[in-house]
Design a protein around this motif. Structure first.
Motif, PDB file in Angstrom:
ATOM      1  N   TYR A 119      91.619  34.346  51.479  1.00  0.00           N
ATOM      2  CA  TYR A 119      90.192  34.082  51.208  1.00  0.00           C
ATOM      3  C   TYR A 119      89.997  34.428  49.861  1.00  0.00           C
ATOM      4  O   TYR A 119      89.147  33.639  49.080  1.00  0.00           O
ATOM      5  N   LEU A 120      90.230  35.729  49.302  1.00  0.00           N
ATOM      6  CA  LEU A 120      90.327  35.860  47.848  1.00  0.00           C
ATOM      7  C   LEU A 120      90.620  34.562  47.042  1.00  0.00           C
ATOM      8  O   LEU A 120      90.229  34.143  45.857  1.00  0.00           O
ATOM      9  N   ASN A 121      91.895  34.270  47.311  1.00  0.00           N
ATOM     10  CA  ASN A 121      92.648  33.266  46.323  1.00  0.00           C
ATOM     11  C   ASN A 121      92.046  31.832  46.220  1.00  0.00           C
ATOM     12  O   ASN A 121      91.844  31.323  45.334  1.00  0.00           O
ATOM     13  N   TYR A 122      91.268  31.584  47.426  1.00  0.00           N
ATOM     14  CA  TYR A 122      90.632  30.501  47.503  1.00  0.00           C
ATOM     15  C   TYR A 122      89.223  30.594  46.725  1.00  0.00           C
ATOM     16  O   TYR A 122      88.898  29.684  46.019  1.00  0.00           O
ATOM     17  N   TRP A 123      88.567  31.582  46.823  1.00  0.00           N
ATOM     18  CA  TRP A 123      87.380  31.844  46.073  1.00  0.00           C
ATOM     19  C   TRP A 123      87.660  31.888  44.559  1.00  0.00           C
ATOM     20  O   TRP A 123      86.868  31.337  43.748  1.00  0.00           O
ATOM     21  N   GLN A 124      88.884  32.788  44.222  1.00  0.00           N
ATOM     22  CA  GLN A 124      89.131  32.879  42.691  1.00  0.00           C
ATOM     23  C   GLN A 124      89.551  31.423  42.155  1.00  0.00           C
ATOM     24  O   GLN A 124      89.198  31.091  40.895  1.00  0.00           O
ATOM     25  N   ALA A 125      90.156  30.702  42.928  1.00  0.00           N
ATOM     26  CA  ALA A 125      90.374  29.323  42.281  1.00  0.00           C
ATOM     27  C   ALA A 125      89.042  28.494  41.849  1.00  0.00           C
ATOM     28  O   ALA A 125      89.414  27.707  40.934  1.00  0.00           O
ATOM     29  N   HIS A 126      88.184  28.685  42.512  1.00  0.00           N
ATOM     30  CA  HIS A 126      87.041  28.106  42.319  1.00  0.00           C
ATOM     31  C   HIS A 126      86.094  28.796  41.336  1.00  0.00           C
ATOM     32  O   HIS A 126      85.253  28.200  40.519  1.00  0.00           O
ATOM     33  N   TYR A 127      86.262  30.145  41.217  1.00  0.00           N
ATOM     34  CA  TYR A 127      85.653  30.786  40.083  1.00  0.00           C
ATOM     35  C   TYR A 127      86.492  31.780  39.307  1.00  0.00           C
ATOM     36  O   TYR A 127      86.660  32.876  39.694  1.00  0.00           O
ATOM     37  N   PRO A 128      87.227  30.980  38.629  1.00  0.00           N
ATOM     38  CA  PRO A 128      88.310  31.842  37.851  1.00  0.00           C
ATOM     39  C   PRO A 128      87.681  32.695  36.809  1.00  0.00           C
ATOM     40  O   PRO A 128      88.318  33.883  36.415  1.00  0.00           O
ATOM     41  N   VAL A 181      89.348  43.251  40.672  1.00  0.00           N
ATOM     42  CA  VAL A 181      90.751  42.517  40.754  1.00  0.00           C
ATOM     43  C   VAL A 181      91.072  41.955  39.292  1.00  0.00           C
ATOM     44  O   VAL A 181      90.389  41.364  38.795  1.00  0.00           O
ATOM     45  N   ASP A 182      92.233  42.387  39.049  1.00  0.00           N
ATOM     46  CA  ASP A 182      92.569  42.105  37.542  1.00  0.00           C
ATOM     47  C   ASP A 182      93.843  41.401  37.417  1.00  0.00           C
ATOM     48  O   ASP A 182      94.479  41.226  36.416  1.00  0.00           O
ATOM     49  N   ARG A 183      94.359  40.931  38.510  1.00  0.00           N
ATOM     50  CA  ARG A 183      95.797  40.375  38.570  1.00  0.00           C
ATOM     51  C   ARG A 183      95.832  39.140  39.848  1.00  0.00           C
ATOM     52  O   ARG A 183      95.074  39.494  40.630  1.00  0.00           O
ATOM     53  N   ALA A 184      96.751  38.216  39.982  1.00  0.00           N
ATOM     54  CA  ALA A 184      96.892  37.372  40.942  1.00  0.00           C
ATOM     55  C   ALA A 184      97.705  38.112  42.146  1.00  0.00           C
ATOM     56  O   ALA A 184      98.730  39.177  41.907  1.00  0.00           O
ATOM     57  N   PHE A 185      97.424  37.846  43.386  1.00  0.00           N
ATOM     58  CA  PHE A 185      97.938  38.435  44.663  1.00  0.00           C
ATOM     59  C   PHE A 185      98.436  37.227  45.579  1.00  0.00           C
ATOM     60  O   PHE A 185      97.754  36.158  45.726  1.00  0.00           O
ATOM     61  N   ALA A 186      99.736  37.464  46.121  1.00  0.00           N
ATOM     62  CA  ALA A 186     100.170  36.666  46.739  1.00  0.00           C
ATOM     63  C   ALA A 186      99.562  36.760  48.314  1.00  0.00           C
ATOM     64  O   ALA A 186      98.751  37.528  48.408  1.00  0.00           O
TER      65      ALA A 186
END
Length: 503
Positions: free
Chosen positions: A280-289, A311-316
C-alpha cells in the motif's frame, strides 16, 4: 497553558476569517467556531457540568466538533457516542460513564430518549440559539487546571468490554505540540478527516488544527466505497494532509484509483491504527514521491501516538515498516516479562511514560492499576508507566520494530507465533489486496483470510512455504470479496473468527 480552548482563542484571534471546519453541509471560519463554542458552553453551563461527563450523540459532521469543544467551554469533558451502534452497546458505555447531560440534535432525539438515560437531553439548535455569557465562561476557565479531563474515549479492548480512557488537558496540549512541530502543520494545512470522533486518531486532526489554524474537512463515509469520487472530493476541497487507517488508504490501492483521476494536492500522508501493508505504501509513494509519509504508532492511552517513523528509504513489498522511535517528551521502555529492560534486539513489551499518558480508565480502578503501574526501572520515586501489551524490539539501526500483540501471540504445535509475521510474509504476493491471519483455537489451526485475484491460494501457499517454517503455515485459506471492518475502519478480526466457526 492549562486549557485546550486557549488554543482556539489564540487561533481565532490570529485567523478569524480563515476556514476552520467543513463538511458537505457546513463551512465555518475560526471566528465562527469560537462564537459557536461560546454559545454551546454557556448553554451547557446551566446544567452544572463542570468536571462532569457530557455524552455527545451526533453524526460525524462539524456540529459534533462544536459540541465537543462547547463541552470543554462549560468546564466538562465529553464522550462521543457512535450513532450507528446498536443501543445495547451505547448503553454499556453510558452505564459506565453516567453522563450529566446528553447533547444531540433533532434527527437523533428519539434515539437519544430511547437510551433511557437519567440525565437532561439538550439539542444543538437550542444550545446555539442563546447568546454567550463571557463572564460565566471566564469564571469556569479560571477554575480549570491542566489535569482536568478533556474527554473519555471508549475502546473495546481484547475482551470486547468497553473501557473509557480518561485523557487530561495537559496530555492533549503536550501531544498536539509534538505533532504540529514534527509534521510541519500550520494554517496552510487542510486535513481530510477520515476517522470518527470517538476514535483516538481524530485527536490529531482536531487539536493540531486548534493549535495551528489548520483546516479540517470532514469526509463523507460513503465516499470510501468509491475511491475515485473520494479523490475528486479531496481535490475540490484542497485537502493536502491525510491521517488515515491503512484500510482506508488500501481502498484507494485496491481500485488503483490514483491511476484514473487527477491527483489531489497531498503533501503529508500519515497512517496509524493497524499495520500498514508495505505494498500500500509503495503504491502511494509511487504517485507522491515528494510527500512526507510517516508510520505513527500508539494506543488511545497515550493520547494517540507514542512512537513514529518518517519513511526515509524504499521498502520491499514483504518488508515490514518500523514504528521508529519515541515522540519528543514521551519516554518509551521495552520490558521483559520479569520487568527488566530488554537487551538490544530482544523482544519485550512496549511501555510509555510522560505527559502523553492518560489518567487511567474511567470508573475502572482495577483495570487502571493493571495497566497504569509503577515504573520497575525507577525505584527512587513514584513514576507511572502504561503497559501497552504491544511486543517490540530495537533493530540494528536503533528503530523499534513491531512484533505483534502480547494477546495476539499464540502457541501452535508447541511454538509461539506472531500472527503479524505471517501476514507480512504474505503481503508481497502479486495480486493480493489485503489479508489477515486468525488462530482458530477450537480446531488448533491457522487460517488466512485474503482479498485479491481469483486462484491466488496456490501462489500464497507456495510463497509462505518458502518464507515460513512448517508450523507457521496456515491450514486453511479463504478468499473474501471484502475484508470486514469495524466502526473505526480497521479489519474486524472478531468477525473473521466467527467465519472460522462456519468452516
Amino acid at each position: 497553558m492549562k486549557h485546550i480552548l486557549e488554543l482556539l482563542d489564540a487561533t481565532a484571534a490570529r485567523l478569524p476569517d480563515r476556514p476552520a471546519f467543513g463538511d458537505e453541509r457546513h463551512t465555518l471560519t475560526w471566528g465562527q467556531v469560537q462564537l459557536a463554542v461560546q454559545r454551546i458552553g454557556t448553554a451547557l453551563a446551566q446544567y452544572h457540568v463542570q468536571r462532569r461527563p457530557v455524552a455527545v450523540y451526533l453524526d460525524h459532521e462539524v456540529p459534533c466538533l462544536l459540541a465537543m469543544l462547547g463541552t470543554l467551554a462549560a468546564g466538562g469533558f465529553y464522550t462521543v457516542l457512535d450513532t450507528a451502534q446498536p443501543p445495547e452497546r451505547v448503553r454499556r458505555i453510558t452505564d459506565q460513564l453516567e453522563p450529566a447531560l446528553l447533547l444531540t440534535d433533532a434527527p437523533h432525539r428519539a434515539a437519544a430518549e430511547a437510551l433511557g438515560l437519567p440525565c437532561p437531553i439538550v439539542e444543538m439548535d437550542d444550545a446555539l440559539a442563546g447568546p454567550p455569557d463571557p463572564f460565566r465562561l471566564q469564571t469556569l476557565r479560571a477554575e480549570a487546571i491542566d489535569t482536568d479531563l478533556a474527554y473519555v474515549l471508549f475502546t473495546s479492548g481484547s475482551t470486547g468490554a468497553p473501557k473509557g480512557v480518561a485523557v487530561q488537558h495537559r496530555a492533549v496540549l503536550a501531544y498536539s505540540a509534538w505533532a504540529a512541530e514534527t509534521f510541519g502543520l500550520d494554517e496552510t494545512t487542510v486535513f481530510g478527516n477520515q476517522t470518527p470522533f470517538y476514535f483516538s486518531m481524530s485527536v490529531t486532526d482536531l487539536y493540531t488544527s486548534l493549535r495551528t489554524g489548520a483546516q479540517i474537512q470532514v469526509l463523507p463515509k460513503r465516499l470510501f466505497s468509491f475511491p475515485v469520487q473520494l479523490l475528486d472530493y479531496l481535490t475540490v476541497h484542497g485537502v493536502n494532509t491525510l491521517y488515515w487507517v491503512p484500510s482506508a488508504l488500501g481502498g484507494v490501492v485496491r481500485w488503483k484509483a490514483l491511476d484514473y483521476t487527477a491527483l489531489p494536492p497531498l503533501r503529508t500522508i500519515l497512517f496509524a491504527g493497524e499495520t500498514m501493508p508495505t505494498p500500500y505504501l509503495n503504491y502511494w509513494q509511487a504517485h507522491y514521491p515528494t510527500a512526507l509519509f510517516a508510520n505513527l504508532f500508539g494506543p488511545t492511552e497515550t493520547t494517540d501516538i507514542c512512537a513514529y517513523y518518517i519513511v526515509d528509504r524504499a521498502f520491499a513489498d514483504d518488508e515490514p515498516l518500523p514504528i521508529g522511535r519515541a515522540c519528543d517528551n514521551c519516554g518509551l521502555l521495552v520490558l521483559t516479562a520479569d520487568g527488566q529492560a530488554a537487551a538490544p534486539g530482544e523482544v519485550g513489551e512496549l511501555c510509555a511514560r510522560g505527559s502523553f499518558l492518560a489518567a487511567g480508565y474511567y470508573n475502572m480502578p482495577q483495570k487502571t492499576a493493571e495497566r497504569f503501574c509503577p515504573n520497575p526501572l525507577q525505584p527512587h520515586y513514584p513514576e507511572t508507566i502504561y503497559r501497552t501489551g504491544d511486543l517490540v524490539r530495537y533493530d540494528e539501526q536503533g528503530l523499534l520494530q513491531y512484533m505483534g500483540r502480547a494477546d495476539n501471540q499464540i502457541k501452535h504445535m508447541g511454538y509461539r507465533i506472531e500472527l503479524g509475521e505471517i501476514e507480512t510474509a504474505a503481503f508481497g504476493q502479486e495480486g493480493l489486496q489485503s489479508c489477515a491471519c486468525i488462530y482458530d483455537a477450537p480446531k488448533d489451526r491457522l487460517v488466512l483470510f485474503f482479498t485479491g485475484q481469483k486462484d491466488l491460494e496456490a501462489a500464497l501457499r507456495a510463497r509462505l512455504a518458502q518464507r515460513l517454517p512448517a508450523y507457521m503455515q496456515p491450514a486453511a485459506y479463504h478468499r473474501l470479496k471484502a475484508m470486514p471492518q469495524n466502526q473505526n475502519g480497521k479489519i474486524d478480526r472478531a468477525a473473521l473468527r466467527e467465519l472460522c466457526k462456519e468452516d
